[in-house]
Design a protein around this motif. Structure first.
Motif, PDB file in Angstrom:
ATOM      1  N   THR A  48       1.462 -13.512  -9.556  1.00 55.82           N
ATOM      2  CA  THR A  48       0.705 -12.609 -10.412  1.00 55.82           C
ATOM      3  C   THR A  48       0.721 -11.181  -9.857  1.00 55.82           C
ATOM      4  OG1 THR A  48      -0.747 -14.486 -10.798  1.00 55.82           O
ATOM      5  CG2 THR A  48      -1.482 -12.371 -11.633  1.00 55.82           C
ATOM      6  N   LEU A  73      -5.092  -3.266  -5.080  1.00 58.81           N
ATOM      7  CA  LEU A  73      -4.317  -4.496  -4.870  1.00 58.81           C
ATOM      8  C   LEU A  73      -5.164  -5.595  -4.254  1.00 58.81           C
ATOM      9  CD1 LEU A  73      -0.901  -3.021  -3.730  1.00 58.81           C
ATOM     10  CD2 LEU A  73      -1.474  -4.117  -5.904  1.00 58.81           C
ATOM     11  N   LYS A 104      -4.750   2.547  -3.517  1.00 57.46           N
ATOM     12  CA  LYS A 104      -3.851   1.448  -3.853  1.00 57.46           C
ATOM     13  C   LYS A 104      -4.225   0.150  -3.146  1.00 57.46           C
ATOM     14  CE  LYS A 104       0.776   1.341  -4.324  1.00 57.46           C
ATOM     15  NZ  LYS A 104       2.172   1.737  -3.951  1.00 57.46           N
ATOM     16  N   GLU A 144       0.822  -1.201   0.000  1.00 53.20           N
ATOM     17  CA  GLU A 144       0.000   0.000   0.000  1.00 53.20           C
ATOM     18  C   GLU A 144       0.863   1.261   0.000  1.00 53.20           C
ATOM     19  OE1 GLU A 144      -2.564   0.335   3.371  1.00 53.20           O
ATOM     20  OE2 GLU A 144      -3.828   1.848   2.429  1.00 53.20           O
ATOM     21  N   ASP A 188      13.887  -5.891  -2.771  1.00 54.63           N
ATOM     22  CA  ASP A 188      12.475  -5.528  -2.586  1.00 54.63           C
ATOM     23  C   ASP A 188      11.563  -6.752  -2.516  1.00 54.63           C
ATOM     24  OD1 ASP A 188      13.149  -2.814  -2.779  1.00 54.63           O
ATOM     25  OD2 ASP A 188      13.206  -3.010  -4.969  1.00 54.63           O
ATOM     26  N   PHE A 216       2.363  -7.863 -11.474  1.00 50.35           N
ATOM     27  CA  PHE A 216       1.572  -6.662 -11.678  1.00 50.35           C
ATOM     28  C   PHE A 216       2.270  -5.443 -11.059  1.00 50.35           C
ATOM     29  CE2 PHE A 216      -1.680  -3.643 -10.308  1.00 50.35           C
ATOM     30  CZ  PHE A 216      -2.367  -3.442 -11.485  1.00 50.35           C
ATOM     31  N   LEU A 217       2.871  -5.678  -9.880  1.00 54.68           N
ATOM     32  CA  LEU A 217       3.548  -4.592  -9.196  1.00 54.68           C
ATOM     33  C   LEU A 217       4.878  -4.243  -9.864  1.00 54.68           C
ATOM     34  CD1 LEU A 217       2.679  -5.741  -5.605  1.00 54.68           C
ATOM     35  CD2 LEU A 217       2.140  -3.493  -6.556  1.00 54.68           C
ATOM     36  N   LYS A 218       5.253  -5.020 -10.806  1.00 57.43           N
ATOM     37  CA  LYS A 218       6.451  -4.818 -11.629  1.00 57.43           C
ATOM     38  C   LYS A 218       7.750  -5.189 -10.915  1.00 57.43           C
ATOM     39  CE  LYS A 218       8.076  -1.796 -15.262  1.00 57.43           C
ATOM     40  NZ  LYS A 218       8.023  -0.405 -15.781  1.00 57.43           N
ATOM     41  N   ASP A 272       4.136   1.311  -0.620  1.00 54.41           N
ATOM     42  CA  ASP A 272       5.361   1.138  -1.387  1.00 54.41           C
ATOM     43  C   ASP A 272       5.423   2.182  -2.488  1.00 54.41           C
ATOM     44  OD1 ASP A 272       7.720  -0.574  -2.044  1.00 54.41           O
ATOM     45  OD2 ASP A 272       6.608  -0.697  -3.952  1.00 54.41           O
ATOM     46  N   ARG A 273       6.597   2.781  -2.665  1.00 53.57           N
ATOM     47  CA  ARG A 273       6.715   3.836  -3.670  1.00 53.57           C
ATOM     48  C   ARG A 273       7.787   3.485  -4.694  1.00 53.57           C
ATOM     49  NH1 ARG A 273       2.660   5.215  -1.592  1.00 53.57           N
ATOM     50  NH2 ARG A 273       2.138   7.179  -0.570  1.00 53.57           N
ATOM     51  N   THR A 274       8.112   2.254  -4.815  1.00 52.75           N
ATOM     52  CA  THR A 274       9.188   1.865  -5.712  1.00 52.75           C
ATOM     53  C   THR A 274       8.798   2.181  -7.158  1.00 52.75           C
ATOM     54  OG1 THR A 274       9.460   0.025  -4.218  1.00 52.75           O
ATOM     55  CG2 THR A 274      10.776  -0.013  -6.229  1.00 52.75           C
ATOM     56  N   VAL A 275       9.775   2.703  -7.882  1.00 55.98           N
ATOM     57  CA  VAL A 275       9.524   3.006  -9.286  1.00 55.98           C
ATOM     58  C   VAL A 275      10.521   2.210 -10.136  1.00 55.98           C
ATOM     59  CG1 VAL A 275       9.536   4.826 -11.046  1.00 55.98           C
ATOM     60  CG2 VAL A 275       8.726   5.325  -8.735  1.00 55.98           C
TER      61      VAL A 275
END
Lengths: 693, 384
Positions: free
Chosen positions: B190, B323, B319, B145, B157, B194-196, B147-150
């Motif tokens: 999955t 999710l 978010k 929720e 991670d 989706f979260l990459k 998480d700000r990872t780009v």
């Protein structure tokens, strides 16, 4: 690492949704393609498989053809019997097996261990194949098992039609028996048969059942039954659930046989024969139809068709008297004096004797450096061919043999009358017997013929061997004046409904143009045997029914001279003489010819003749009641008595045997048995017969 | 059942409690998932009635299923009363509580068919592994929720989330319940995708997986599980043994042909050729009796359900909601795909129930709660 605000991240997430949608549709596409494949493209096949799953083709055994006697009396029938089977496949866990076996053991009263052992023995066969646990369940047991079936998966009661010999041990050897086909026979029979056999199918194994398997066997049908995954047949399954393209196939019954046998005659022969060992054949001399055929000891064919127990089988195999051998045609014996008529015929036809020829019998005769004895120590005096046959004078026939050029002349006429060769009856393992010739002896023993042997042959000894069937058929030919028919047993084959398919026509083997005078002489002699006071079978005469014939007593072991004069009845059973009788009735236009052999019966006149007499009497009275019925007979006898006052009859010597001790160094006999048969018994005509009446 | 529910004052929230707006709220309420759920359940119950009419251990179980549905609807009502953000607060509590239950199953569980999957609660028998899927999704949604990872997750991670998924998966494997463990891992995977995740990490995992696969096959699976995979590859190798289930199921599906054999006339199930026809192989029963046409209808219903659920996720404004909804739909997706796939011989036989169709209280309850949460999310989207 950069950080985004939640809104931006949400927007990015929403961007990624297209991948998710794509994945979803691809996955659904895969599933739908599979449905199309299974349900649309492969649907028919899958449906078929599902039908195969649930529709069990239950074999409906076809009834085997029934066997009747000549008057359509049922001899062999098919009667229902119930077997208990277990299909091991459905007993997946050992705990389940235990439960089922424990329950079953109580229901059918069979020890649990026995059931488990049976299952264990069947371990190496495919588990879907039923294992027979018990045969011939009682109706009570069937009801009990059926009511518990829902709790006993894999347990089935199978109704089977069992072969039943209606009268038990009557003509067992002739009728034969059926048994389950075994894995060794299977590939062999399936090579030639149109409808294939499966393990568990019955197949004729002996006698007519084997011989006429093709005719008797029907075509099995099939019934479609709905079953669940445990193989239990659904009782409530409606017909609509069995698809139309899978139809039941009705069983086609086998064809019925109508035999030439007469059941009453067969029973009379059975009764007269009692517990003796030996055989009887009765033939109709007008056609070659077998009227009665008996071999003793025998067995109960029904025992075989229901799965014979090893103990019983063993008992039959080890019985020294060979109950499994058909002694009418699979065993041969020295014919003894019954052979003398053939010597007489040879003498008459070769022109060495005629009705005027007389020889004087002094009780013995010198030939070479030996003395050949007559059974009458003191001799018969002057003998012509008629009286020689009647009184069975050995010396007369020695003289005939002496006059004949060679033993081959006896062989020639014997062969013409069917001796020394198979009669050709349509039954298994017939043996040819033996009529020796000079050439035969040269080939067999590499020794020249000894003229003394011709003398022995002349009285039915030495190498001469005949089967009961041959003897009966030869006498039938003499009776009818020289026509030799091929004996046959199947009168006609019929459909299950009784429509005649095929009828056997009498088949001529040879027709001998005997001068009527010669045949009359022989027949007169034979008539005298039974009907004149000097005849050897005078005790067995049938007043009012003139039957004719010849007795014979054949020694089966070599005995010292003094022992031979002893009483046969006091000897060890296996050493006693074989008793024979061959004859026919009535004297004019004979309708029946009979040959009897009683192994170790001691005397032809006392052991064999009464049996022939009983058969002839039964037959004549049954088929010619207006000539031989009890009342007609009584009336005729009364008439006869009034016409000729009874003369005091000089009693015939009961039995007087004579010996031919000089013949002791004869060669061992040739025993030519087909290899299929077990080795010859120690008893029987292994030693040369040397005894005459 | 559904009727009584609609009368209950479900969509109540403090922020929306304004006089005169109540009817408006009700009107705007997203019914679609609930309606689809009821339809699917009705189809499922009807099918279960056919499957459980068979004279075997399943007889009459549809009644039990109906009771479970009633209880589930009650819970649905309760779930709708609370804002789903509450779940965010208690996510870890739920997760660890469920983990504890899984441990409890291994210690004191009840065994059926050689596997310990059940735990008794009074007279109830529940299967914590079924709930674990949802618990994990809630936990992961919570975890990511904030998480700000780009630019995709790196190796570091993913360690913790992987542990969060691996722990319950391992516990479920120990029961052993391969199907559920698989669903847990697939759902996790999955969501992670989706979260990459960085492409090289994916590649590394793929390579590791390829290497580990034979090792896991040899040492990680029980013999019967290995047998299932062997018989999946070649079911005809042992048609009476390990291949039996797969073959009979395919025959059932295929023999339905275009329009099926008719309701309660499926011979494969009615005559017991189909194993477990009331649970894992319920779809075979349905396909056999309704054929391709019926299957298309059912697939259509599931598709509508999936699309509706995904649009809830798509339209969610936070978010956690996205999710959570997405995770739930992932669970449904994998259940449907794996179950239908294995029944039709596309996938090895692993015990995975078909949502709303298969018999099973825990499974049905989980599905109903999932739909309740989705509906909750759907109806909160405007009240942000």
């Amino acid at each position: 690492m950069a950080f985004l605000g939640q809104e931006e991240q949400i927007r990015e997430f929403q961007d990624r949704f297209r991948y998710l949608y794509a994945a979803l549709f691809i996955a659904l596409g895969i599933l739908i393609s599979r449905m199309v494949f299974l349900q649309v493209l492969q649907g028919d096949r899958m449906r078929e498989w599902s039908e195969k799953n649930r529709i069990k083709r239950v074999k409906v055994a076809s009834p085997r053809g029934m066997i009747f006697d000549r008057n359509k009396t049922l001899l062999i029938d098919n009667r229902p019997a119930f077997d208990l089977e277990i299909i091991p496949q459905y007993l997946r866990e050992s705990k389940q097996t235990q439960q089922v076996v424990a329950r079953l053991s109580k229901l059918i009263g069979m020890p649990e261990k026995e059931i488990l052992d049976t299952l264990e023995r069947a371990r190496n066969q495919p588990s879907f194949m039923p294992v027979k646990i018990k045969t011939d369940l009682t109706r009570d047991e069937v009801a009990k098992v059926e009511s518990w079936r829902i709790d006993m998966p894999g347990v089935e009661v199978r109704q089977e039609i069992k072969r039943t010999n209606v009268h038990g041990e009557v003509a067992s050897h002739l009728l034969g028996y059926i048994g389950e086909i075994n894995s060794a026979e299977l590939p062999i029979v399936n090579k030639t048969s149109v409808t294939k056999y499966e393990l568990g199918d019955g197949i004729g194994k002996f006698g007519l059942e084997q011989r006429l398997e093709r005719i008797l066997r029907g075509v099995d049908g099939e019934e479609l039954k709905e079953v669940d995954a445990l193989g239990r047949i659904k009782l409530d399954s409606s017909k609509g659930r069995v698809p139309g393209n899978m139809e039941s196939k009705p069983a086609v019954p086998g064809k019925n046989l109508v035999l030439t046998l007469d059941q009453d005659l067969q029973l009379a022969a059975n009764k007269a024969f009692g517990d003796h060992i030996g055989s009887v054949v009765a033939i109709d001399p007008r056609s070659g139809e077998i009227l009665a055929m008996l071999s003793r000891p025998s067995f109960d064919p029904t025992e075989f068709s229901r799965g014979i127990s090893p103990a019983l089988w063993n008992k039959l195999l080890t019985n020294p008297n060979h109950p499994l051998r058909d002694k009418t045609l699979q065993d041969h014996y020295s014919p003894g004096s019954t052979f003398k008529v053939l010597t007489a015929i040879a003498g008459l036809e070769e022109g060495v004797i005629d009705e005027k020829t007389t020889f004087t019998c002094t009780g013995n005769m010198r030939f070479g450096n030996r003395t050949y004895h007559c059974w009458s120590k003191h001799g018969h005096g002057n003998m012509n061919v008629v009286s020689a046959i009647t009184q069975s004078c050995d010396v007369f026939f020695y003289k005939v043999a002496q006059k004949l050029k060679s033993v081959d002349q006896i062989a020639k006429w014997s062969n013409l009358l069917g001796l020394g060769r198979k009669t050709g009856i349509d039954l298994a393992r017939e043996i040819p017997g033996l009529i020796p010739t000079e050439e035969w002896k040269r080939k067999r023993f590499n020794q020249p013929w000894n003229d003394g042997e011709t003398l022995s042959v002349a009285i039915g000894q030495s190498f001469v061997l005949t089967t009961t069937l041959q003897l009966a058929n030869a006498y039938a030919a003499i009776a009818n004046g020289g026509t030799l028919y091929k004996p046959f047993i199947v009168k006609q084959t019929e459909t299950y409904e009784g429509q005649v398919i095929q009828q056997t026509k009498p088949e001529l083997l040879s027709k001998i143009d005997f001068p009527a005078r010669d045949i009359a002489l022989v027949k007169q002699g034979l008539w005298g045997v039974v009907n004149t006071p000097h005849g050897t079978a005078f005790h067995s005469r049938l007043p009012g029914m003139d039957f004719a014939g010849k007795t014979g007593t054949a020694q089966i072991i070599r005995l010292s001279a003094d022992k031979l004069y002893g009483k046969c009845e006091t000897w060890k059973f296996a050493d006693r003489h074989n008793a024979l009788f061959a004859g026919f009735a009535p004297q004019e236009n004979p309708v029946i010819a009979v040959a009897v052999i009683v192994e170790h019966g001691c005397h032809g006149s006392s052991a064999a003749t009464p049996i022939a007499k009983a058969i002839i009497k039964t037959y004549l009275q049954k088929y010619f009641p207006d000539l031989y019925g009890e009342k007609v007979l009584a009336a005729r006898l009364k008439e006869l008595k009034a016409a000729t006052p009874p003369k005091p009859v000089k009693p015939v010597q009961e039995e007087a045997e004579d010996i031919v001790p000089e013949n002791n160094e004869r060669l061992p006999p040739a025993t030519e048995l087909p290899p299929a048969l077990p080795p010859r018994p120690a008893v029987g005509p292994a030693d040369l017969p040397e005894l005459e009446e | 059942m559904t009727h009584s529910w609609t009368e209950s004052p479900a969509p109540i929230d403090e922020s929306t409690m304004r006089m005169g707006m109540y009817e408006e709220e009700l009107r705007k309420f997203n019914w679609s998932l609930l309606i689809l759920e009821v339809i699917l359940f009705a189809v499922g119950l009807m099918n279960l009635y056919s499957a459980t009419g068979v004279q075997d251990k399943s007889m009459g179980l549809y009644k039990q299923q109906l009771i479970w549905f009633g209880i589930g609807m009650g819970i649905t009502g309760l779930v709708l009363l609370v804002h789903y953000s509450v779940l965010s607060r208690v996510a870890y509590v739920i997760y660890f509580a469920n983990l504890l239950l899984l441990v409890a199953v291994l210690v004191a569980g009840k065994a059926t068919l050689g596997a310990k999957r059940w735990i008794g609660f009074g007279g109830l028998r529940i299967q914590p592994s079924e709930f674990m899927k949802l618990s994990l999704v809630i936990c992961l949604a919570k975890y990511f929720e904030n998480d700000r990872t780009v630019g995709g997750m790196g190796f570091r991670d993913i360690i913790l989330p992987t542990l969060l998924a691996a722990l319950p998966a391992a516990l479920v494997m120990l029961q052993p319940d391969l199907g559920t463990a698989l669903i847990i891992l697939l759902t996790f995977g999955t969501m992670m995708l989706f979260l990459k995740i960085k492409p090289r990490i994916i590649l590394a995992i793929a390579i590791c997986g390829a290497i580990a696969l034979p090792v896991v096959y040899q040492f990680g699976l029980k013999p019967y599980q290995r047998q299932r995979i062997v018989s999946f590859i070649d079911p005809m190798a042992d048609p009476k043994g390990s291949g039996y289930n797969s073959i009979q199921s395919m025959i059932a599906v295929g023999s339905g042909q275009l329009v099926g054999k008719g309701y309660r006339k499926g011979t494969q199930s009615q005559l017991n050729f189909l194993p477990e026809h009331h649970t894992d192989f319920i779809f075979s029963v349905f396909s056999e009796e309704w054929g391709f046409v019926g299957c298309m209808v059912l697939v259509g219903l599931y598709l509508a359900f999936m699309l509706n659920g995904m649009s809830v996720a798509y339209q969610s404004h936070d978010k956690f909601g996205i999710l959570l909804a997405l995770g739930i739909m992932t669970i449904f997706f994998w259940h449907i795909f794996i179950n239908m796939g294995m029944v039709m011989g596309l996938l090895p036989i692993v015990g995975v129930p078909l949502p709303f169709m298969s018999y099973g209280g825990s499974s049905l309850m989980t599905s109903l709660v999932c739909v309740a949460i989705l509906t909750n999310i759907a109806n909160k989207k405007f009240m942000f």
